[in-house]
Each structure stands twice: as C-alpha cells, then as structure tokens.
Write an enzyme that holds these catalytic residues in place. Structure first.
Site, mmCIF file in Angstrom:
data_model
loop_
_atom_site.group_PDB
_atom_site.id
_atom_site.type_symbol
_atom_site.label_atom_id
_atom_site.label_comp_id
_atom_site.label_asym_id
_atom_site.label_seq_id
_atom_site.Cartn_x
_atom_site.Cartn_y
_atom_site.Cartn_z
ATOM 1 N N TRP A 401 0.689 -1.047 -0.225
ATOM 2 C CA TRP A 401 -0.250 -0.191 -0.261
ATOM 3 C C TRP A 401 1.613 1.284 0.081
ATOM 4 O O TRP A 401 0.541 1.942 -0.138
ATOM 5 C CB TRP A 401 -1.198 -0.189 1.012
ATOM 6 C CG TRP A 401 -1.796 -0.591 1.094
ATOM 7 C CD1 TRP A 401 -2.653 -2.401 1.515
ATOM 8 C CD2 TRP A 401 -2.379 -0.633 -0.148
ATOM 9 N NE1 TRP A 401 -3.207 -2.548 1.067
ATOM 10 C CE2 TRP A 401 -4.004 -2.105 -0.189
ATOM 11 C CE3 TRP A 401 -3.369 -0.118 -1.563
ATOM 12 C CZ2 TRP A 401 -5.017 -2.181 -0.118
ATOM 13 C CZ3 TRP A 401 -4.194 -0.382 -2.111
ATOM 14 C CH2 TRP A 401 -5.062 -1.184 -1.464
ATOM 15 N N HIS A 409 -0.426 7.568 -1.902
ATOM 16 C CA HIS A 409 0.052 7.405 -0.868
ATOM 17 C C HIS A 409 1.171 8.608 0.107
ATOM 18 O O HIS A 409 0.405 8.838 1.270
ATOM 19 C CB HIS A 409 1.480 6.101 -1.078
ATOM 20 C CG HIS A 409 1.982 6.043 0.510
ATOM 21 N ND1 HIS A 409 1.862 5.461 1.483
ATOM 22 C CD2 HIS A 409 3.687 6.451 0.304
ATOM 23 C CE1 HIS A 409 3.293 5.459 2.183
ATOM 24 N NE2 HIS A 409 4.038 5.834 1.084
ATOM 25 N N HIS A 442 -13.354 4.293 -1.712
ATOM 26 C CA HIS A 442 -13.354 2.929 -2.292
ATOM 27 C C HIS A 442 -15.350 3.238 -2.906
ATOM 28 O O HIS A 442 -15.783 2.273 -3.509
ATOM 29 C CB HIS A 442 -12.651 1.834 -1.920
ATOM 30 C CG HIS A 442 -11.202 1.953 -1.986
ATOM 31 N ND1 HIS A 442 -10.116 2.534 -1.632
ATOM 32 C CD2 HIS A 442 -10.690 1.653 -3.484
ATOM 33 C CE1 HIS A 442 -9.008 2.898 -2.459
ATOM 34 N NE2 HIS A 442 -8.989 1.542 -3.197
HETATM 35 C C1 COA Z 1 -1.342 4.851 5.932
HETATM 36 C C2 COA Z 1 0.526 4.582 5.216
HETATM 37 C C3 COA Z 1 -0.068 5.778 5.449
HETATM 38 C C4 COA Z 1 1.429 3.910 5.994
HETATM 39 O O1 COA Z 1 2.227 4.442 5.348
HETATM 40 P P1 COA Z 1 4.570 3.780 6.176
HETATM 41 O O2 COA Z 1 4.965 3.945 4.825
HETATM 42 O O3 COA Z 1 3.554 2.268 6.471
HETATM 43 O O4 COA Z 1 3.905 4.785 7.623
HETATM 44 P P2 COA Z 1 5.201 4.632 7.999
HETATM 45 O O5 COA Z 1 5.009 4.243 9.255
HETATM 46 O O6 COA Z 1 6.118 3.784 8.142
HETATM 47 O O7 COA Z 1 5.406 6.453 8.350
HETATM 48 C C5 COA Z 1 6.212 7.003 7.585
HETATM 49 C C6 COA Z 1 6.596 8.191 7.511
HETATM 50 O O8 COA Z 1 6.013 8.626 8.511
HETATM 51 C C7 COA Z 1 6.566 9.152 9.617
HETATM 52 N N1 COA Z 1 5.895 9.137 10.926
HETATM 53 C C8 COA Z 1 6.468 8.015 11.704
HETATM 54 N N2 COA Z 1 6.562 8.434 12.850
HETATM 55 C C9 COA Z 1 5.837 9.250 12.831
HETATM 56 C C10 COA Z 1 5.263 10.666 13.494
HETATM 57 N N3 COA Z 1 5.347 10.177 15.520
HETATM 58 N N4 COA Z 1 5.064 12.111 13.462
HETATM 59 C C11 COA Z 1 5.756 12.581 11.837
HETATM 60 N N5 COA Z 1 5.897 11.894 11.536
HETATM 61 C C12 COA Z 1 6.628 10.876 11.503
HETATM 62 C C13 COA Z 1 8.089 8.071 9.119
HETATM 63 O O9 COA Z 1 9.130 8.883 9.176
HETATM 64 C C14 COA Z 1 7.719 8.225 7.297
HETATM 65 O O10 COA Z 1 8.408 9.405 6.837
HETATM 66 P P3 COA Z 1 9.227 9.010 5.704
HETATM 67 O O11 COA Z 1 7.722 8.694 4.714
HETATM 68 O O12 COA Z 1 9.908 10.662 5.306
HETATM 69 O O13 COA Z 1 10.518 8.182 5.451
HETATM 70 C C15 COA Z 1 0.267 3.826 4.164
HETATM 71 O O14 COA Z 1 -0.012 2.675 4.409
HETATM 72 C C16 COA Z 1 -0.928 3.944 3.098
HETATM 73 O O15 COA Z 1 -0.677 4.910 2.014
HETATM 74 N N6 COA Z 1 -2.047 3.326 3.393
HETATM 75 C C17 COA Z 1 -3.298 4.127 2.368
HETATM 76 C C18 COA Z 1 -3.179 3.326 0.750
HETATM 77 C C19 COA Z 1 -3.729 3.744 0.148
HETATM 78 O O16 COA Z 1 -5.427 3.717 0.627
HETATM 79 N N7 COA Z 1 -3.644 3.170 -0.785
HETATM 80 C C20 COA Z 1 -5.376 4.045 -2.047
HETATM 81 C C21 COA Z 1 -4.717 3.326 -3.427
HETATM 82 S S1 COA Z 1 -6.205 3.251 -4.168
#
Ligand code: COA
Length: 512
Positions: A401, A409, A442
């Site tokens: 995802w 994303h 969705h």
């Molecule tokens: C939920 C979602 C956003 C999680 O993404 P992820 O990459 O697994 O999230 P992570 O926990 O690894 O953290 C991502 C970022 O948040 C940052 N982060 C984590 N904790 C944080 C906090 N407390 N404060 C600020 N930033 C924070 C991380 O540093 C990281 O930053 P970077 O990308 O600059 O390195 C992702 O799964 C997503 O986009 N899901 C929905 C997708 C979707 O519905 N798509 C539809 C397609 S049809």
C-alpha cells in the site's frame, strides 16, 4: 607423487585448456595440493604449484628433459593436473545448501507457460463465444442518450470549486478574512465538492455507472488536490508569520507570472503562487500534493511522448477488448451459481474470473501509472515521475500500500498520517484512520455510480488491516510476497463478483 609427476610429464603435449578455473580435489599429495576434505575444511597447501620431484634434481634426468621437453611454467603444470580430476565436493544446484539463486531461465519458462496456457484459454473463449469485442459499444456505456452528456457536464462544473478555493486563498493571503473564516469556507467548498456530484449521479437517470465512476473519480481527485492546496498555503502563511522578514521573497519572487505553469521556471514564493495559471497547472499535473515550485523537466522529449501516447491508445483498446471478450461472459456465467448459492461452482467461477481480472488489473496499472501519467507529466514538463515503486516485491501488505500508488500514498502521508501522528496519535490508530478514509472513498466511487450500498469495497479495504497484521506477523520473504500476490489475485474478483451479482439481482432479476 612420482607417478603423478611422470604422468604429468607424459601428457604435456596435449593442447592445454586455457581459462579453466575448476578447482581440483586431487593434488600431487593430500598435503601438498589444494584439496578439500570430506568435512568441508580446506587444507592449506604448502605448494599450490606442482612440487618439483626429487628426480628432477638428478643430473641425468635433468639433461634428458632439457633436450626432449620444453620447460613448463607452474601454471601449465597445474592445468595438466586438473585433467586428472573431474570431481569436486559440491551440492546439487536445486539444494538450498548450494546457495544458487539464478532462476532467470525458470522465470522465462513461467512466462512461456503462462502465454501458452492463456493462448489455450483465449482460443477456447473464441470458440465458445465468437468475437465479442465491439469498440462502439463502449461509447454507450458512457452515453446512454446521445443528447445528454451528464458526466462531462458535471466535470466542467468542477471549475466552480477550483475558483472558490483560489479566491478564498487570495482573501486569506491579504488578511481580508480570518483563518477561522477561511477554514469554514473550505469546509463548505470541500463538502459540497463531494456531495454535489454524488447527488447528481444518484438522481440523474441518464447517468450510466461508467459515467458516474468517471465523474466521481474526477471530483475525488479534485477534493484531494484542493485539500492539499489549502494545507500548503496555510503552512506558507504560518512560515510568513513566524519568519516574516527573513523569508519574504528572499528567493526573488518577482512576479505572479512566474509561478507553476509559466514558461520560465523560476522560483516563486507565497503569495505569488495564488494565480489561475498556478492552480490549473496543479489541477492537471499528475500529483495530488501541491507545491509552490514543482520540479520541472528541462524540455518535452517528443519520442518519449509519442511512445507513451501509443501505449495509452493500445492498452486502453486491449483493456476494453479483454473486458468484453473475457470478463463479461465469465461474469454472466457466474450468476446462476450465485443465485443457487452453489459454493463449489461459485468458487470455480471466482477462480475462473481471477485470471482475466488480474491480467486486466496489471494492464491497467501499466496504462495508468506508467503510460498515462508519464504522458501528462512529459506534456506539462512535470519532473517528479515517481508514480509507483517496486510493489511487486512486496513482502508485507503495508509495503504494497505504500508503494503501488505513490500519488495517493504521498497525499495520505503528508496531509493525514503525519499530521495526526504529530498530535501524538498511536501508529496503529493512525494507519487504521488512513485505511478508513481510503475505504470510504473506495465505497464512494463504487456504490454511488451503481446506486446501491453494499459496503463490499469498504470491507475489502478495511480487511487490509488484519491481513497486514497476519502477513507481517507470520510470513516472511517469499512467503510474504506470495501472500500479497494471492490477496491481489483472489481478493479483487471476490469484490467484483459481489457487486456484479447484487447489481444483476436488483436490475435484471426484479424485471424478470
Ligand atoms: C497508512 C500508510 C500511510 C502508512 O505508510 P507507511 O509508509 O507504512 O508509514 P510509516 O509508519 O512507515 O511512516 C511513514 C512516514 O511517517 C513518518 N512518521 C512516523 N511517525 C511519525 C510521527 N510521530 N510524526 C511524524 N512523522 C512520523 C516516518 O518518519 C515516515 O516518514 P518518511 O516517509 O519521510 O520516511 C500507508 O499504508 C498508506 O498510504 N495506506 C493507504 C494507501 C491507500 O489507501 N491507497 C489507495 C490506493 S488505491
């Protein structure tokens, strides 16, 4: 030792095989060669070179050799020794202990088998149904009534919301309205932006499901873009307030005309970005996240543009053809087992649909995320082309995802996930909230155009959370990757069949 040395001498007129690097297990002596013992430990050799034999120091023999035989280098001697042995302590390639990992040929074999088995399916389909592909029929999917074009009209109306956002921002930038009023105006604008098209799609009888998906898709994209526009301009105002003197136009922001979308790509700073040209550049750019100064490519590459255009036209025809020829008859044949609740036949139909559905999804991915987005980006000289990452290597559901749809994303991270995480919300709660919003959109994009609310899409998206937990907890590496593929291949046809079945029952069974 002596015998070996003699054999070496006798054989040295045989042409030498140069370039052979095979390791020999038989050395002149167990102690003197580069031998590997049965327990796997290597004995270090005092003389990797063929040791000189005592008889060589004998004057007579030496003389004979000087007369009859050429002087051999140590390399020549070791090559000759290699001819004597042909076995090495080693594992079979397919044993995991061998450490062998180059399965390129196997991958090719998979592709060949896939093509052959699908060719058979294709032939079977043709023999059974004849040619069902009809490009003209597609037009009727969008336009039931040739004098009524509700979906394109609805899209044109969306300009009102763009203008409303721009004028709100202009008022906010000069301080005519307060932040609170601005937030309220945005709330009204964005809520209407979601409610107005859905109400139109639900009430207009001339709106087809395909037309509805198209119109609502455009409005959803616009919603996300204007939300991002609001956030970024608000951040700019915050920066302006905190660093008023140092930041204001420090990077030469000479005029409004040099914002995003202008011919000259110079730097712009707030509020120089609040122009029609800038907001429309963002609206058409292949991104959901607003920025005052997008990275720009130096020129439009015509050959690249033409290749992407060709792909776009080719793949859209292929998609339509595959749906008409393969998906439609399979779905039609699935209705009876679903009505009878015949589970084994239902399963068979679902697996049958899984193959064309997955193929179409893969083609759609390439058509949309590679061909179309790159085409638009090239045309607009939009520099950031990271529309997808290597999601096909996903070993966890969260990796998938975070990598298959980068524009969405990026938007989720920047405008939803990180802001709520900064407020101290727990990571799992934040992820659940993102998936909840995603599940809502969705469902919005499917239920409203079909005019029926079944929550299959919503549940499909929400089920990603327990699935992500299960795969992350219990599966690793290739197993995790296989689980992601299976969920993609099987999950989608289940949702498709659910909706199609319900749509069929409502619209056709009730009539009959
Ligand atoms: C939920 C979602 C956003 C999680 O993404 P992820 O990459 O697994 O999230 P992570 O926990 O690894 O953290 C991502 C970022 O948040 C940052 N982060 C984590 N904790 C944080 C906090 N407390 N404060 C600020 N930033 C924070 C991380 O540093 C990281 O930053 P970077 O990308 O600059 O390195 C992702 O799964 C997503 O986009 N899901 C929905 C997708 C979707 O519905 N798509 C539809 C397609 S049809």
């Amino acid at each position: 030792m002596y015998q070996i040395s003699e054999m070496v001498d006798r054989n040295d007129r045989v042409p030498m095989m140069t370039g052979r690097t095979r390791r020999s297990t038989i050395g002149p002596t167990p102690a003197g060669g580069n031998s590997k013992q049965a327990n796997g430990s290597k004995q270090s050799s005092a003389g990797e070179k063929t040791p000189s034999h005592p008889s060589h120091s004998n004057g007579k023999v030496k003389k004979e050799k000087q007369v009859h035989e050429p002087v051999r280098t140590p390399q020549e001697r070791s090559t000759i020794c290699e001819r004597l042995s042909c076995h090495v302590l080693q594992e079979s390639l397919l044993s995991s202990a061998s450490g062998y990992s180059n399965y390129r040929g196997i991958l090719n074999w998979c592709v060949v088998m896939l093509v052959l088995s699908n060719a058979r399916l294709f032939l079977e389909n043709l023999l059974k149904y004849g040619i069902l592909v009809d490009p003209i029929q597609v037009v009727s999917l969008f336009l039931k009534d040739p004098y009524s074009w509700p979906a394109p009209c609805l899209v044109i109306v969306s300009n009102v919301f763009i203008m409303a956002a721009l004028y709100t921002e202009r008022k906010l930038s000069v301080g005519t309205i307060s932040e609170m009023t601005g937030t309220f105006l945005y709330l009204v604008n964005l809520t209407t932006l979601l409610c107005f098209p859905s109400a139109t799609v639900l009430t207009l009888t001339s709106m087809t499901p395909a037309g509805g998906v198209f119109a609502l898709g455009v409005y959803t994209i616009l919603f996300m873009k204007l939300y991002s526009y609001k956030d970024v301009n608000m951040w700019c105002r915050e920066i302006r307030h905190t660093k008023a003197r140092t930041l204001t136009r420090s990077h030469s922001c000479p005029s409004v005309a040099q914002s995003n979308g202008s011919a000259v790509h110079s730097h712009v700073s707030y509020p120089g970005n609040l122009t029609h040209r800038d907001i429309y550049y963002f609206v058409f750019a292949p991104t959901l996240c607003y920025e005052l100064n997008f990275p720009r490519s130096p020129r439009i590459r015509k050959s690249f543009l033409l290749r992407r255009l060709f792909e776009m036209l080719f793949f859209i025809q292929l998609l339509i053809g595959l749906v008409q020829q393969w998906i439609v008859p399979t779905i039609q044949n699935s209705m009876k087992p679903f009505q009878d609740m015949d589970f084994s036949r239902m399963m068979e139909r679902m697996l049958k649909l899984a193959v064309p559905n997955h193929l179409i999804w893969l083609i759609f991915f390439y058509w949309f995320f590679h061909s179309s987005m790159n085409f638009v980006a090239e045309l607009m000289q939009f520099g950031d082309r990271e529309f997808y990452r290597d999601w096909w290597n996903s070993e966890t559901v969260t990796y998938f995802w975070s990598n298959w749809n980068i524009p969405v994303h990026k938007w989720c991270l920047r405008h939803f996930y990180k802001p709520i995480m900064r407020r101290g919300v727990n990571k799992w709660v934040a992820q659940t909230a993102v998936f909840l919003v995603s599940a809502f959109f969705h469902e919005y994009l499917v239920s409203v155009p079909l005019k029926m609310f079944r929550l299959w899409a919503f549940m499909g998206m929400m089920s990603q959370i327990p699935l992500a937990w299960f795969v992350g907890r219990f599966l690793r590496g290739n197993h995790g990757n296989a689980a992601v593929w299976i969920s993609l291949i099987i999950g989608q046809p289940v949702a498709v069949l659910m909706y199609v079945h319900d749509y069929y029952v409502i619209h056709y069974m009730s009539q009959s």
